[in-house]
Write an enzyme that holds these catalytic residues in place. Structure first.
Site: not given
Lengths: 246, 286
Positions: A86, A202, A204
């Site tokens: 990001c 992202h 995650e």
């Protein structure tokens, strides 16, 4: 995973954002994460993740003031994998136009520009917040093969989670690994330059598919720890070279 | 871009609660169990609202955020009692991705600007609690619809977006928990005036309400509570272990008797996604 110890990965902490999730995704994917803001600590790890939530200018200032900017540039010349996520992806570029003009780490030639959406379609607002699909970039008439990348095993068209208002525009198109669409704009959602990989979304935060990407990154770190660490000297000459070239 | 389905978990102390008109909170269980269940069911994001933090002036959610971020890899927005850049930093460092701000943004609108500058607009959600008046206007409230801010909700939404809010969470207090459907008109009025995403919240009692607020209200995301929570409680946790609340405090009537309002026909999250998809809305299917 082969039987080796979990690869040790540094997650760079520059006081902006969501490190806990990155750390837990790493752990979930079989890595040994280490959140650090100490520039010296990068020398002993298998890989570095530069995460990020926040504003470009503040982030660069924090990286420079702490000495992390130089440490990251040096690390990138070691040949070991450096992963930007990001804002961490955007910081790798030459400069950004977010809230003024800011110089980045200049590891990848190009700039960070605001997502320009010409359509008035309500689904195409900026910031681009939410799930969008990722597709292999085209290289000439061919699609980039994800099999040799951390996107291995992820279906083209899989949705990943994005939160951003700016996008990276690398000067060399052949660095683009994946692309996504927001409104009527196609933008780079993953790129690679040598040992530097970066993702605009992202992983995650992208559910089980995102965790798979982390597992692939773990594999990359593991593979690369056995490689000779070329150019590990800290004399900064590769950086000077890059600056001259820019 | 995909329309997001966001389970909204109202939290009081260690418990997930749900009220009607944001009052009369009933205890439904442990928030972590609901969070994990929704993650596994394909939720696009989660929203934690500490419903008493504004009253006590602090945020008690940090431990819960940390526990959640260990096992749930989708975005988490946290609201309730966030009053400073330091508060935001604490919540983000615990594992949240975005914060929802209401009271402090109303008290000090420049806080939106400050926060957006430090963390980026995309991290800042301004939460607007609106109550429809008899003349059709919408007024903005704080503290779970208890305090009128003196603001018109639609005007305030426009101003909040101008000041740098990355998203607006628009909750209808008078529809909250009733199952009568979203306030489609409220959502529509705001969505057509702002350029940032609007999350509609409050009132969903059946599948059709979700499609309606996306289609006619132009919502970019939907916040769902009763519609999902009652289904999960009734079906029990996936492995059969009960979602027993940690304490005996609060109103446990629902968990004991498992009776929801008859106006709410609760459904599993996957059915919400399928319903949206079938009605031609782009959303992420697992």
């Amino acid at each position: 995973m082969n039987g080796n110890n979990p690869p040790r990965v540094a997650i760079v902490d520059y006081q902006a954002g969501n490190l806990y999730s990155v750390e837990h995704a790493c752990r979930c994917a079989g890595m040994e994460p280490w959140v650090t803001s100490d520039p010296k600590s990068l020398s002993g790890v298998a890989g570095v993740i530069l995460p990020g939530v926040g504003a470009f200018g503040d982030a660069m200032r924090a990286l420079r003031d702490s000495g992390l900017a130089d440490a990251l540039i040096d690390f990138s010349h070691s040949g070991r994998p450096l992963i930007g996520i990001c804002l961490g992806m955007q910081l790798l570029l030459g400069e950004s136009h977010e809230f003024g003009r800011h110089r980045g780490l200049e590891l990848i030639e190009g700039e960070v520009r605001r997502l320009q959406i010409s359509t008035t379609n309500r689904a195409a607002r900026v910031p681009h917040v939410g799930w969008s699909r990722i597709y292999p970039a085209t290289r000439g008439s061919q699609l980039v093969d994800w099999a040799a990348t951390p996107l291995n095993g992820i279906e083209p068209g899989q949705s990943m989670y994005f939160v951003h208002s700016y996008v990276v525009c690398p000067a060399q198109r052949d660095l683009v690994v994946a692309e996504s669409v927001h409104g009527d704009t196609v933008f780079c959602s993953a790129l690679r330059r040598k040992n530097v990989w970066a993702f605009q979304f992202h992983p995650e935060k992208s559910g089980p598919r995102g965790i798979q990407l982390y597992r692939n990154i773990a594999g990359l770190f593991q593979a690369d720890t056995s490689m000779p660490l070329a150019g590990e000297s800290r004399d900064g000459s590769p950086r000077r070279e890059l600056r001259h070239a820019a | 871009m995909s329309v997001r389905v966001i389970p909204r978990l109202d939290i009081k102390g260690p418990n997930l609660v749900k009220g009607v008109h944001m009052e009369g909170l009933r205890v439904l269980g442990k928030p972590e169990q609901f969070a994990r269940h929704y993650y596994e069911s394909g939720a696009d994001e989660l929203l934690y609202m500490d419903v008493v933090a504004s009253l006590y002036g602090r945020n008690s959610l940090l431990d819960l955020i940390e526990r959640t971020a260990r096992e749930v890899f989708i975005p988490l927005t946290v609201g309730g009692g966030i009053r400073s850049v330091a508060d935001i930093r604490r919540v983000l460092r615990a594992g949240a991705d975005k914060v929802a701000i209401n009271t402090e943004a109303v008290r000090r609108p420049e806080f939106i600007c400050e926060a957006a500058h430090v963390f980026g607009s995309s991290t800042i959600v301004v939460s607007i609690e609106a109550i429809r008046q008899s003349d059709g206007r919408y007024l903005a409230y704080t503290d779970c619809g208890r305090e009128w801010t003196g603001l018109d909700a639609v005007d305030w939404a426009v101003k909040a977006a101008e000041l740098g809010a990355g998203e607006l969470l628009v909750s209808s207090v008078d529809r909250d928990g009733t199952g009568k459907g979203f306030d489609v008109e409220l959502t529509r009025q705001i969505a057509r005036l702002v350029s940032v995403p609007v999350i509609a919240s409050g009132g969903a009692g059946q599948l059709e309400h979700v499609c309606e607020v996306v289609d006619r209200g132009s919502a970019d995301a939907v916040g769902l509570a009763s519609l999902l929570h009652y289904d999960f409680v009734r079906s029990g946790a996936p492995s059969g272990h009960a979602t027993t609340p940690k304490t005996q405090e609060g109103n446990l009537e629902f968990v004991r008797r498992q009776t929801a309002w008859s106006a709410i026909r609760s459904v599993p999250l996957a059915e919400v996604k399928q319903c949206l998809w079938n009605s031609g809305v782009d959303c992420r299917l697992n």
